[in-house]
Design a protein around this motif. Structure first.
Motif, PDB file in Angstrom:
ATOM      1  N   HIS A   1       1.985  18.815  -7.112  1.00 38.24           N
ATOM      2  CA  HIS A   1       2.735  17.575  -6.894  1.00 38.24           C
ATOM      3  C   HIS A   1       4.205  17.797  -7.243  1.00 38.24           C
ATOM      4  O   HIS A   1       4.617  17.652  -8.394  1.00 38.24           O
ATOM      5  CB  HIS A   1       2.152  16.435  -7.730  1.00 38.24           C
ATOM      6  N   SER A   2       4.993  18.124  -6.244  1.00 35.09           N
ATOM      7  CA  SER A   2       6.413  18.391  -6.478  1.00 35.09           C
ATOM      8  C   SER A   2       7.310  17.201  -6.121  1.00 35.09           C
ATOM      9  O   SER A   2       8.430  17.105  -6.611  1.00 35.09           O
ATOM     10  CB  SER A   2       6.854  19.613  -5.683  1.00 35.09           C
ATOM     11  N   LEU A   3       6.840  16.288  -5.273  1.00 31.06           N
ATOM     12  CA  LEU A   3       7.668  15.147  -4.857  1.00 31.06           C
ATOM     13  C   LEU A   3       7.652  14.013  -5.882  1.00 31.06           C
ATOM     14  O   LEU A   3       8.565  13.203  -5.929  1.00 31.06           O
ATOM     15  CB  LEU A   3       7.222  14.628  -3.488  1.00 31.06           C
ATOM     16  N   ASN A   4       6.573  13.937  -6.675  1.00 33.67           N
ATOM     17  CA  ASN A   4       6.462  12.949  -7.762  1.00 33.67           C
ATOM     18  C   ASN A   4       6.759  11.525  -7.305  1.00 33.67           C
ATOM     19  O   ASN A   4       7.591  10.832  -7.888  1.00 33.67           O
ATOM     20  CB  ASN A   4       7.376  13.323  -8.923  1.00 33.67           C
ATOM     21  N   GLY A   5       6.083  11.099  -6.244  1.00 37.41           N
ATOM     22  CA  GLY A   5       6.306   9.753  -5.754  1.00 37.41           C
ATOM     23  C   GLY A   5       5.267   9.327  -4.740  1.00 37.41           C
ATOM     24  O   GLY A   5       4.291  10.032  -4.494  1.00 37.41           O
ATOM     25  N   TRP A   6       5.506   8.176  -4.164  1.00 40.84           N
ATOM     26  CA  TRP A   6       4.591   7.536  -3.220  1.00 40.84           C
ATOM     27  C   TRP A   6       5.313   7.208  -1.925  1.00 40.84           C
ATOM     28  O   TRP A   6       6.448   6.752  -1.938  1.00 40.84           O
ATOM     29  CB  TRP A   6       4.067   6.235  -3.834  1.00 40.84           C
ATOM     30  N   LYS A   7       4.627   7.400  -0.799  1.00 40.91           N
ATOM     31  CA  LYS A   7       5.133   6.963   0.507  1.00 40.91           C
ATOM     32  C   LYS A   7       4.725   5.505   0.688  1.00 40.91           C
ATOM     33  O   LYS A   7       3.618   5.111   0.342  1.00 40.91           O
ATOM     34  CB  LYS A   7       4.518   7.789   1.636  1.00 40.91           C
ATOM     35  N   VAL A   8       5.611   4.710   1.242  1.00 38.88           N
ATOM     36  CA  VAL A   8       5.340   3.295   1.480  1.00 38.88           C
ATOM     37  C   VAL A   8       4.547   3.167   2.780  1.00 38.88           C
ATOM     38  O   VAL A   8       5.024   3.580   3.840  1.00 38.88           O
ATOM     39  CB  VAL A   8       6.649   2.491   1.569  1.00 38.88           C
ATOM     40  N   LEU A   9       3.329   2.602   2.702  1.00 37.33           N
ATOM     41  CA  LEU A   9       2.515   2.361   3.895  1.00 37.33           C
ATOM     42  C   LEU A   9       2.678   0.930   4.372  1.00 37.33           C
ATOM     43  O   LEU A   9       2.661   0.665   5.570  1.00 37.33           O
ATOM     44  CB  LEU A   9       1.039   2.654   3.606  1.00 37.33           C
ATOM     45  N   SER A  10       2.798  -0.016   3.439  1.00 42.36           N
ATOM     46  CA  SER A  10       3.056  -1.420   3.769  1.00 42.36           C
ATOM     47  C   SER A  10       3.747  -2.063   2.576  1.00 42.36           C
ATOM     48  O   SER A  10       3.665  -1.566   1.463  1.00 42.36           O
ATOM     49  CB  SER A  10       1.760  -2.159   4.105  1.00 42.36           C
TER      50      SER A  10
ATOM     51  N   ARG B   1       0.856  -1.187   0.000  1.00 43.02           N
ATOM     52  CA  ARG B   1       0.000   0.000   0.000  1.00 43.02           C
ATOM     53  C   ARG B   1       0.886   1.229   0.000  1.00 43.02           C
ATOM     54  O   ARG B   1       1.899   1.275   0.691  1.00 43.02           O
ATOM     55  CB  ARG B   1      -0.902   0.015   1.237  1.00 43.02           C
ATOM     56  N   TYR B   2       0.460   2.218  -0.752  1.00 42.79           N
ATOM     57  CA  TYR B   2       1.225   3.447  -0.930  1.00 42.79           C
ATOM     58  C   TYR B   2       0.301   4.647  -0.808  1.00 42.79           C
ATOM     59  O   TYR B   2      -0.895   4.536  -1.037  1.00 42.79           O
ATOM     60  CB  TYR B   2       1.893   3.450  -2.322  1.00 42.79           C
ATOM     61  N   ALA B   3       0.848   5.795  -0.437  1.00 42.56           N
ATOM     62  CA  ALA B   3       0.095   7.053  -0.392  1.00 42.56           C
ATOM     63  C   ALA B   3       0.889   8.089  -1.166  1.00 42.56           C
ATOM     64  O   ALA B   3       2.120   8.158  -1.046  1.00 42.56           O
ATOM     65  CB  ALA B   3      -0.103   7.517   1.051  1.00 42.56           C
ATOM     66  N   CYS B   4       0.189   8.883  -1.951  1.00 44.11           N
ATOM     67  CA  CYS B   4       0.857   9.932  -2.712  1.00 44.11           C
ATOM     68  C   CYS B   4       1.637  10.818  -1.742  1.00 44.11           C
ATOM     69  O   CYS B   4       1.111  11.271  -0.727  1.00 44.11           O
ATOM     70  CB  CYS B   4      -0.162  10.760  -3.483  1.00 44.11           C
ATOM     71  N   ALA B   5       2.901  11.060  -2.062  1.00 47.74           N
ATOM     72  CA  ALA B   5       3.756  11.874  -1.200  1.00 47.74           C
ATOM     73  C   ALA B   5       3.304  13.331  -1.165  1.00 47.74           C
ATOM     74  O   ALA B   5       3.673  14.065  -0.259  1.00 47.74           O
ATOM     75  CB  ALA B   5       5.202  11.788  -1.674  1.00 47.74           C
ATOM     76  N   ASP B   6       2.487  13.736  -2.122  1.00 49.29           N
ATOM     77  CA  ASP B   6       2.028  15.123  -2.178  1.00 49.29           C
ATOM     78  C   ASP B   6       0.603  15.323  -1.652  1.00 49.29           C
ATOM     79  O   ASP B   6       0.357  16.235  -0.891  1.00 49.29           O
ATOM     80  CB  ASP B   6       2.103  15.647  -3.617  1.00 49.29           C
TER      81      ASP B   6
END
Length: 70
Positions: free
Chosen positions: A45-54, A16-21
């Motif tokens: 959206h300046s980070l252009n990526g995803w945060k790792v949730l799991s 699972r991921y969440a948009c970093a922005d």
């Protein structure tokens, strides 16, 4: 080592991921190219990526997601 931020286009492990922005959540199987956020706007959206949730995040086999030799 698990990264907490996965750039668009990275090979990823299932998780699972969440948009970093904007925080939009996304669940994905292992895949060869992480898509951009469906709500992507260059102005917000300046980070252009995803945060790792799991999961494991960026696949170990893909340390350079922008490499053209994929």
């Amino acid at each position: 080592m698990q990264k907490d931020h996965v750039p668009y286009g990275s090979d990823i492990s299932a998780g699972r991921y969440a948009c970093a922005d904007c925080g939009h959540e996304y669940s994905a199987p292992s895949r060869t190219s992480m898509p951009p956020c469906p709500y992507y706007q260059p102005s917000t959206h300046s980070l252009n990526g995803w945060k790792v949730l799991s999961g494991q995040g960026d696949a170990v086999e893909d340390p350079y997601p922008n490499n053209a030799n994929k």
